[in-house]
Scaffold this active site. Sequence first.
Site, PDB file in Angstrom:
ATOM      1  N   SER A  53      39.939 -78.004 -92.853  1.00  0.00           N
ATOM      2  CA  SER A  53      40.786 -78.319 -94.049  1.00  0.00           C
ATOM      3  C   SER A  53      40.526 -79.081 -95.050  1.00  0.00           C
ATOM      4  CB  SER A  53      42.342 -78.433 -93.754  1.00  0.00           C
ATOM      5  OG  SER A  53      43.227 -78.117 -94.899  1.00  0.00           O
ATOM      6  N   ASP A 187      43.118 -71.536 -93.031  1.00  0.00           N
ATOM      7  CA  ASP A 187      43.044 -73.141 -92.544  1.00  0.00           C
ATOM      8  C   ASP A 187      42.561 -72.977 -90.985  1.00  0.00           C
ATOM      9  OD1 ASP A 187      43.694 -75.766 -91.853  1.00  0.00           O
ATOM     10  OD2 ASP A 187      44.826 -75.867 -93.677  1.00  0.00           O
TER      11      ASP A 187
END
Length: 294
Positions: A53, A187
């Site tokens: 991320s 993610d």
Amino acid sequence: MSARIKEKKEKMNQNQSWGLVLMGGGARGLAHIGVLEVLLENDLVPPIITGTSMGAIVGGLFVAGYLPREIEEISEELSFSRLARFRKAKLPMPDKLMQFLLLDSYQKKLIRRLGEKGDVLEKSLKELVGNLLIEELPVRFGCNAVDLVSGKEVAFTSGPLFKALRASIAYPFIIEPARFKGMFLVDGGLLNNVPVRLARELGATRVFAPDVHRPLKKMPASKIDATFVMVHRLVQVMLADSTESKLPEADLIININPNVDTFDFTRIKKVVRLGKKVIQQNIHLIKELVNSCE
């Protein structure tokens, strides 16, 4: 990679095999910029960097040749900064998912109004790192994502850097999933927010992980009053669990804990300075870790 980073890397003992793992955390992950700045100042360019991320973005830009100060400037221009505009306009920033979805709708309308087509975030990342391939970077790099098709974690250690970063940063409900080779990617923090094992697979014998996460707070049952809120809460629970279960795998953990919300990108400089300050105070611990690899 910039000449300065190359020079510092050449000074290092090439047998050192320590790794830096940069976890996700949205705005809190910008503290990693300060971490990298201090490491550079102490001739400690990590031979191995992994991230997920926001950690993947910061680490990926660094291995692509951007200096920490340049990454700080870039961070203000990424899509996330639209959230900051809401705060600067003194509009309320509620914590309910429905309003996050409304924000996403606003972003799409803005994009259409500007005449943009396709994956705008992917295009932005490609403009930043070009067609660099992960396997050709001067620092071993890896990041992760989660494939919704297979339900499994996917590690990127080769291929186009911009596509790997785009996949890793696809925060559910805020940034659309990335499509790549038949996969539907979101993610990586959902399953593994601290990719220590990936760093070890790349050759790290010792691993340092700056800790920018905050323990999940209880949410009153009365606030879980809609399906959207429930799903958003589930994402938060998954991220918290994947952080707290994976973090102990690191050999050195230094807590930074920026006091900002995940989507509060209005205090970038403050977060970066905090990361730098904490690492400066603990640089002796990192040097001990590095020396233990010799």
